[in-house]
Design a protein around this motif. Structure first.
Motif, PDB file in Angstrom:
ATOM      1  N   TYR A  87       0.869  -1.183   0.006  1.00 17.18           N
ATOM      2  CA  TYR A  87       0.156   0.137   0.150  1.00 17.18           C
ATOM      3  C   TYR A  87       1.005   1.407  -0.022  1.00 17.18           C
ATOM      4  CZ  TYR A  87      -3.654  -3.339   1.525  1.00 17.18           C
ATOM      5  OH  TYR A  87      -4.306  -4.401   1.607  1.00 17.18           O
ATOM      6  N   ARG A  88       0.231   2.266  -0.306  1.00 13.32           N
ATOM      7  CA  ARG A  88       1.092   3.666  -0.670  1.00 13.32           C
ATOM      8  C   ARG A  88       1.206   4.381   0.948  1.00 13.32           C
ATOM      9  NH1 ARG A  88      -3.140   4.123  -4.048  1.00 13.32           N
ATOM     10  NH2 ARG A  88      -3.934   5.832  -2.690  1.00 13.32           N
ATOM     11  N   ASP A  89       2.269   5.292   0.975  1.00 11.62           N
ATOM     12  CA  ASP A  89       2.475   5.954   1.951  1.00 11.62           C
ATOM     13  C   ASP A  89       1.035   6.892   2.400  1.00 11.62           C
ATOM     14  OD1 ASP A  89       5.006   4.953   1.818  1.00 11.62           O
ATOM     15  OD2 ASP A  89       5.981   7.120   1.879  1.00 11.62           O
ATOM     16  N   GLY A  90       0.787   6.967   3.477  1.00 12.87           N
ATOM     17  CA  GLY A  90      -0.476   7.626   4.055  1.00 12.87           C
ATOM     18  C   GLY A  90      -1.836   7.265   3.454  1.00 12.87           C
ATOM     19  N   GLU A  91      -1.896   6.159   2.923  1.00 15.91           N
ATOM     20  CA  GLU A  91      -2.979   5.685   2.087  1.00 15.91           C
ATOM     21  C   GLU A  91      -4.373   5.574   3.133  1.00 15.91           C
ATOM     22  OE1 GLU A  91      -4.628   2.238  -0.698  1.00 15.91           O
ATOM     23  OE2 GLU A  91      -2.512   2.413  -0.446  1.00 15.91           O
ATOM     24  N   PHE A  92      -4.197   5.415   4.304  1.00 19.27           N
ATOM     25  CA  PHE A  92      -5.326   5.180   5.413  1.00 19.27           C
ATOM     26  C   PHE A  92      -5.480   6.312   6.250  1.00 19.27           C
ATOM     27  CE2 PHE A  92      -3.652   1.291   3.482  1.00 19.27           C
ATOM     28  CZ  PHE A  92      -4.853   0.707   2.829  1.00 19.27           C
ATOM     29  N   ASP A  93      -6.871   6.400   6.669  1.00 11.23           N
ATOM     30  CA  ASP A  93      -6.969   7.149   8.032  1.00 11.23           C
ATOM     31  C   ASP A  93      -7.113   6.332   9.191  1.00 11.23           C
ATOM     32  OD1 ASP A  93      -8.287   9.257   6.568  1.00 11.23           O
ATOM     33  OD2 ASP A  93     -10.007   7.750   5.934  1.00 11.23           O
ATOM     34  N   ALA A  94      -7.132   4.903   9.257  1.00 10.88           N
ATOM     35  CA  ALA A  94      -7.050   4.055  10.419  1.00 10.88           C
ATOM     36  C   ALA A  94      -6.451   2.836   9.918  1.00 10.88           C
ATOM     37  CB  ALA A  94      -8.502   3.800  10.983  1.00 10.88           C
ATOM     38  N   VAL A  95      -5.772   2.158  10.916  1.00 11.54           N
ATOM     39  CA  VAL A  95      -5.466   0.794  10.552  1.00 11.54           C
ATOM     40  C   VAL A  95      -5.570  -0.010  11.991  1.00 11.54           C
ATOM     41  CG1 VAL A  95      -3.284  -0.444  10.642  1.00 11.54           C
ATOM     42  CG2 VAL A  95      -3.294   1.334   9.210  1.00 11.54           C
ATOM     43  N   VAL A  96      -5.924  -1.177  11.427  1.00  9.01           N
ATOM     44  CA  VAL A  96      -6.567  -2.025  12.868  1.00  9.01           C
ATOM     45  C   VAL A  96      -5.884  -3.455  12.626  1.00  9.01           C
ATOM     46  CG1 VAL A  96      -8.699  -0.643  13.160  1.00  9.01           C
ATOM     47  CG2 VAL A  96      -8.597  -2.774  11.614  1.00  9.01           C
ATOM     48  N   GLY A  97      -5.417  -4.294  13.840  1.00  8.49           N
ATOM     49  CA  GLY A  97      -5.063  -5.365  13.656  1.00  8.49           C
ATOM     50  C   GLY A  97      -5.376  -6.036  14.825  1.00  8.49           C
ATOM     51  N   ASN A  98      -6.239  -7.283  14.773  1.00  9.28           N
ATOM     52  CA  ASN A  98      -6.866  -7.790  15.715  1.00  9.28           C
ATOM     53  C   ASN A  98      -6.451  -9.191  15.950  1.00  9.28           C
ATOM     54  OD1 ASN A  98      -8.972  -8.267  17.577  1.00  9.28           O
ATOM     55  ND2 ASN A  98     -10.124  -9.548  16.137  1.00  9.28           N
ATOM     56  N   PHE A  99      -5.278  -8.993  16.958  1.00  4.22           N
ATOM     57  CA  PHE A  99      -4.471 -10.539  17.249  1.00  4.22           C
ATOM     58  C   PHE A  99      -3.559 -10.707  16.244  1.00  4.22           C
ATOM     59  CE2 PHE A  99      -8.358 -10.941  20.001  1.00  4.22           C
ATOM     60  CZ  PHE A  99      -7.951 -10.591  21.224  1.00  4.22           C
ATOM     61  N   VAL A 100      -2.875  -9.805  15.753  1.00  2.44           N
ATOM     62  CA  VAL A 100      -1.923 -10.096  14.505  1.00  2.44           C
ATOM     63  C   VAL A 100      -0.424  -9.725  15.167  1.00  2.44           C
ATOM     64  CG1 VAL A 100      -2.221  -7.801  13.676  1.00  2.44           C
ATOM     65  CG2 VAL A 100      -1.129  -9.469  12.136  1.00  2.44           C
ATOM     66  N   LEU A 101      -0.157  -8.471  15.967  1.00  2.00           N
ATOM     67  CA  LEU A 101       0.825  -8.493  16.591  1.00  2.00           C
ATOM     68  C   LEU A 101       1.554  -9.434  17.459  1.00  2.00           C
ATOM     69  CD1 LEU A 101       2.806  -5.917  16.829  1.00  2.00           C
ATOM     70  CD2 LEU A 101       1.791  -5.327  19.148  1.00  2.00           C
ATOM     71  N   GLY A 121      -2.370  12.202  11.316  1.00  2.00           N
ATOM     72  CA  GLY A 121      -3.697  12.302  12.181  1.00  2.00           C
ATOM     73  C   GLY A 121      -4.553  11.110  12.158  1.00  2.00           C
ATOM     74  N   GLY A 122      -4.111  10.008  11.497  1.00  2.00           N
ATOM     75  CA  GLY A 122      -4.477   8.868  11.342  1.00  2.00           C
ATOM     76  C   GLY A 122      -4.074   7.977  12.697  1.00  2.00           C
ATOM     77  N   ARG A 123      -5.264   7.073  12.912  1.00  2.72           N
ATOM     78  CA  ARG A 123      -5.251   6.453  14.175  1.00  2.72           C
ATOM     79  C   ARG A 123      -4.883   4.839  13.688  1.00  2.72           C
ATOM     80  NH1 ARG A 123      -6.154   8.518  18.663  1.00  2.72           N
ATOM     81  NH2 ARG A 123      -6.509   6.475  19.667  1.00  2.72           N
ATOM     82  N   ILE A 124      -4.277   4.151  14.935  1.00  2.00           N
ATOM     83  CA  ILE A 124      -3.979   2.715  14.952  1.00  2.00           C
ATOM     84  C   ILE A 124      -4.586   2.272  16.118  1.00  2.00           C
ATOM     85  CG2 ILE A 124      -1.697   3.129  16.082  1.00  2.00           C
ATOM     86  CD1 ILE A 124      -0.729   0.534  14.487  1.00  2.00           C
ATOM     87  N   ALA A 125      -5.083   1.023  15.844  1.00  2.00           N
ATOM     88  CA  ALA A 125      -5.652   0.124  17.054  1.00  2.00           C
ATOM     89  C   ALA A 125      -5.289  -1.339  16.997  1.00  2.00           C
ATOM     90  CB  ALA A 125      -7.076   0.485  17.109  1.00  2.00           C
ATOM     91  N   LEU A 126      -4.594  -1.842  18.075  1.00  2.00           N
ATOM     92  CA  LEU A 126      -4.180  -3.038  17.836  1.00  2.00           C
ATOM     93  C   LEU A 126      -4.832  -3.954  19.081  1.00  2.00           C
ATOM     94  CD1 LEU A 126      -0.668  -2.609  17.050  1.00  2.00           C
ATOM     95  CD2 LEU A 126      -2.291  -3.278  15.444  1.00  2.00           C
ATOM     96  N   THR A 127      -5.231  -5.180  18.963  1.00  2.00           N
ATOM     97  CA  THR A 127      -5.342  -6.204  20.115  1.00  2.00           C
ATOM     98  C   THR A 127      -4.025  -7.474  19.987  1.00  2.00           C
ATOM     99  OG1 THR A 127      -6.747  -7.735  18.842  1.00  2.00           O
ATOM    100  CG2 THR A 127      -7.801  -6.024  20.338  1.00  2.00           C
ATOM    101  N   THR A 128      -3.870  -7.738  21.208  1.00  3.57           N
ATOM    102  CA  THR A 128      -2.832  -8.701  21.543  1.00  3.57           C
ATOM    103  C   THR A 128      -3.066  -9.559  22.830  1.00  3.57           C
ATOM    104  OG1 THR A 128      -0.449  -9.418  21.288  1.00  3.57           O
ATOM    105  CG2 THR A 128      -1.086  -7.359  22.299  1.00  3.57           C
ATOM    106  N   TRP A 129      -2.440 -10.768  22.915  1.00  3.99           N
ATOM    107  CA  TRP A 129      -2.815 -11.529  24.223  1.00  3.99           C
ATOM    108  C   TRP A 129      -1.847 -10.969  25.074  1.00  3.99           C
ATOM    109  CZ3 TRP A 129      -7.132 -13.486  24.106  1.00  3.99           C
ATOM    110  CH2 TRP A 129      -7.591 -14.206  22.887  1.00  3.99           C
TER     111      TRP A 129
END
Length: 257
Positions: A87-101, A121-129
């Motif tokens: 994907y391109r630089d700065g392509e997304f407003d948000a990135v999420v990763g559900n139990f991937v880290l 200004g975009g946001r990231i959210a991640l879950t992990t154990w």
């Protein structure tokens, strides 16, 4: 470790991992019109939930079987492996990763890549154990130990130099070290309800680390593990054939400056 296991995952741990999806999307600010990337989409659960909010969703996973399952749900899904995504630089407003880290061999490089993909200004959210575990998380592992299972040498192991503290502070510091501002993390707790056979199917289907352990054993050892699993399951039985399994995870979030 996920190759050929899409169906087994979908029939077992997929429901478990779906629990934090709403909180994950909230933490990333996903709503109408948000351009969101779901990293490690699996069978597409978080992506479908984001789409239902009106987001413009892209999904990526390292396993071709998972990508196929996500595409079957009408998702724009691609194959890609962190820390290099198509994907391109700065392509997304948000990135999420559900139990991937927890499945990434180079977590800091992975987070640097996700930082690249976010607009300012975009946001990231991640879950992990979490390092702190619910009693339900240990049921299959306890059965393996009691049944005399020996973990195979080929289990995926994180290089100690890449490791980080699986705590709220540890996850917040990991995000901050990757350049995210306002990085924070919180603990999530829930009680997962699953059938006795459903939960066992993950292990014998080779899903995740516990599945690799079970499927690497001699048949007679698997029989012993199953016997111990049935014995220990009594601690979590709430109805005939039904288990209540306490789980603990971490939810971390941050913003690109």
């Amino acid at each position: 470790m996920w190759q050929g296991r899409t169906e087994a995952y979908a029939g077992s741990f997929a429901r478990l991992c779906a629990h934090p999806v709403g909180a994950l999307l909230d933490a990333a600010g996903v709503g109408e019109g948000t351009r969101v990337l779901d990293v490690g989409t699996g069978t597409g659960t978080a992506s479908v939930a984001a789409r239902e909010r009106g987001a413009r969703v892209s999904a990526v996973d390292a396993d071709a079987g998972m990508v196929a399952a996500a595409r079957a749900r009408g998702l724009d899904a691609r194959t890609g492996v962190l820390p290099e995504l198509p994907y391109r630089d700065g392509e997304f407003d948000a990135v999420v990763g559900n139990f991937v880290l927890n499945h990434v061999g180079r977590p800091r490089a992975a987070l640097a890549e996700l930082h690249r993909l976010l607009r300012p200004g975009g946001r990231i959210a991640l879950t992990t154990w979490s390092a702190r575990r619910g009693a339900g998380q240990d049921l299959l592992g306890r059965a393996c130990e009691a049944g005399g299972a020996v973990p195979p040498a080929y289990l995926p192991r994180l290089d100690p130099a890449q490791d980080w503290a699986r705590t709220e502070d540890g996850l917040a510091e990991l995000l901050g070290g990757a350049g995210f501002i306002e990085a924070e993390a919180a603990e999530l707790t829930w009680e997962h309800r699953a059938g006795v056979e459903e939960w066992w199917s993950a292990a014998v289907g080779g899903v995740a680390t516990i599945g690799l352990i079970v499927t690497s054993q001699a048949p007679e050892t698997v029989v012993r593990i199953r016997r111990e699993y049935e014995r220990l399951s009594a601690e979590h039985t709430v109805a005939e054939g039904q288990l209540a399994l306490p789980h603990i995870a971490l939810l971390g979030s941050g913003q690109r400056a």
